[in-house]
Write an enzyme that holds these catalytic residues in place. Sequence first.
Site, PDB file in Angstrom:
ATOM      1  N   GLY A  13       0.885  -1.295  -0.050  1.00  0.00           N
ATOM      2  CA  GLY A  13      -0.383   0.117   0.072  1.00  0.00           C
ATOM      3  C   GLY A  13       0.654   0.904   0.249  1.00  0.00           C
ATOM      4  N   ALA A  14       1.802   1.134  -0.662  1.00  0.00           N
ATOM      5  CA  ALA A  14       2.774   2.037  -0.847  1.00  0.00           C
ATOM      6  C   ALA A  14       2.802   3.681  -1.755  1.00  0.00           C
ATOM      7  CB  ALA A  14       4.472   1.898  -0.898  1.00  0.00           C
ATOM      8  N   ASN A  15       1.357   3.136  -2.587  1.00  0.00           N
ATOM      9  CA  ASN A  15       1.094   4.853  -3.032  1.00  0.00           C
ATOM     10  C   ASN A  15       0.002   5.905  -2.896  1.00  0.00           C
ATOM     11  OD1 ASN A  15      -0.970   1.998  -3.536  1.00  0.00           O
ATOM     12  ND2 ASN A  15      -2.306   3.767  -4.128  1.00  0.00           N
ATOM     13  N   SER A  16      -0.164   5.475  -1.378  1.00  0.00           N
ATOM     14  CA  SER A  16      -0.978   6.441  -0.782  1.00  0.00           C
ATOM     15  C   SER A  16      -1.093   6.027   1.236  1.00  0.00           C
ATOM     16  CB  SER A  16      -2.572   6.187  -1.102  1.00  0.00           C
ATOM     17  OG  SER A  16      -3.181   5.288  -0.104  1.00  0.00           O
ATOM     18  N   LEU A  18      -1.053   6.392   4.767  1.00  0.00           N
ATOM     19  CA  LEU A  18       0.446   6.345   5.716  1.00  0.00           C
ATOM     20  C   LEU A  18       1.373   5.144   4.900  1.00  0.00           C
ATOM     21  CD1 LEU A  18      -1.837   5.205   8.505  1.00  0.00           C
ATOM     22  CD2 LEU A  18      -0.858   7.010   7.673  1.00  0.00           C
ATOM     23  N   GLY A  19       1.764   4.695   3.897  1.00  0.00           N
ATOM     24  CA  GLY A  19       2.303   3.636   3.099  1.00  0.00           C
ATOM     25  C   GLY A  19       3.335   4.324   2.269  1.00  0.00           C
ATOM     26  N   SER A 143      -4.796  -0.918  14.439  1.00  0.00           N
ATOM     27  CA  SER A 143      -5.573  -0.109  14.630  1.00  0.00           C
ATOM     28  C   SER A 143      -5.740  -0.232  16.032  1.00  0.00           C
ATOM     29  CB  SER A 143      -6.391   0.238  13.668  1.00  0.00           C
ATOM     30  OG  SER A 143      -7.274   0.932  14.231  1.00  0.00           O
ATOM     31  N   TYR A 175     -14.270  -5.165  10.199  1.00  0.00           N
ATOM     32  CA  TYR A 175     -12.906  -3.869  10.304  1.00  0.00           C
ATOM     33  C   TYR A 175     -12.136  -4.356  11.293  1.00  0.00           C
ATOM     34  CZ  TYR A 175      -9.755  -0.082  10.039  1.00  0.00           C
ATOM     35  OH  TYR A 175      -8.268   0.812  10.578  1.00  0.00           O
TER      36      TYR A 175
END
Length: 315
Positions: A13-16, A18-19, A143, A175
């Site tokens: 998830g590096a594109n948005s 926290l990542g 979380s 979740y």
Amino acid sequence: MPNQSGRRIVITGANSGLGFEATKAFARKGGEVVMACRDRGRGERARDEILTEVPDADLVVERCDLADLDSIEAFADRLQEAYNELDVLCNNAGVMAIPYRETADGFERQFGVNHLGHFALTEQLLDLLAAPDAESRVVTHASEIHERGEIDPERLVSRIAGEDAKHSYDKWDAYGRSKLANVLFAYELNRRLDDAGMNVTSLTCHPGYADTNLQRRGPKLSGSAIRERLASLANRLFAQPSERGSLPLLYAATAADIEGGEYIGPGGLLNMRGYPERQRSSEASYDRELARKLWRISVELTGVSYEFDSHTTSA
């Protein structure tokens, strides 16, 4: 944050969100980052954006869809061919409070992406993490919502796969369940790594209340423009910036005094903001029998088995 030159980090998830912020921070400190992204195009745009701020950033974009076990395996195979070792795996990607969806393998999507996808990915990268002379870490992003999560091993499979999952679905319960699974997994993984004498540690962290797209995605998928706007407003009023939200992840991944099996989160108001510190997770997260049962179920569902003996180092 110490210098990261010579270190290789994988971030899902590096594109948005926290990542993205963590990727940028690692790049500024000289680390090589493999950006594992569901959408390669978005990953490349994120990489280009970082390069405008950090021109010498060492970034590699790879496609990895955590909602598809075949995609995870293909990603891991490419890394096995390209590299001899990894220093950090950041299990960061996730979805939050979305309408009922299923993964490619038929799992309820929040549990499938947040827990099962990372469970499978970690095993398939373990050889690289356990390379000789490495002292590597697996950091799983959880979380504070894990505190409301409940996992009943006898009902878990029916609640995350098949028709029963759809009919009994509550997006926030789902979740919370997936986030409790993240913490249970991180602790159980660390215990098993320690028992096997491996030079890999596992720990978990949470970002507090950070301004990311997660809060808006659920309302957007539900088609509620009003709730989407309200989520954006709440983020502006109450959330800390995503740069601050990434600090617990960065601390867990790089701090010299960190130990496996720890839980890191922001130490400010209600643990929602501030600088990272060691904290205590929910009582349920320390239930070792529950963790072992979750582990067995995760193996059965993913078909991925951790063969720790084959990874054990001579030390």
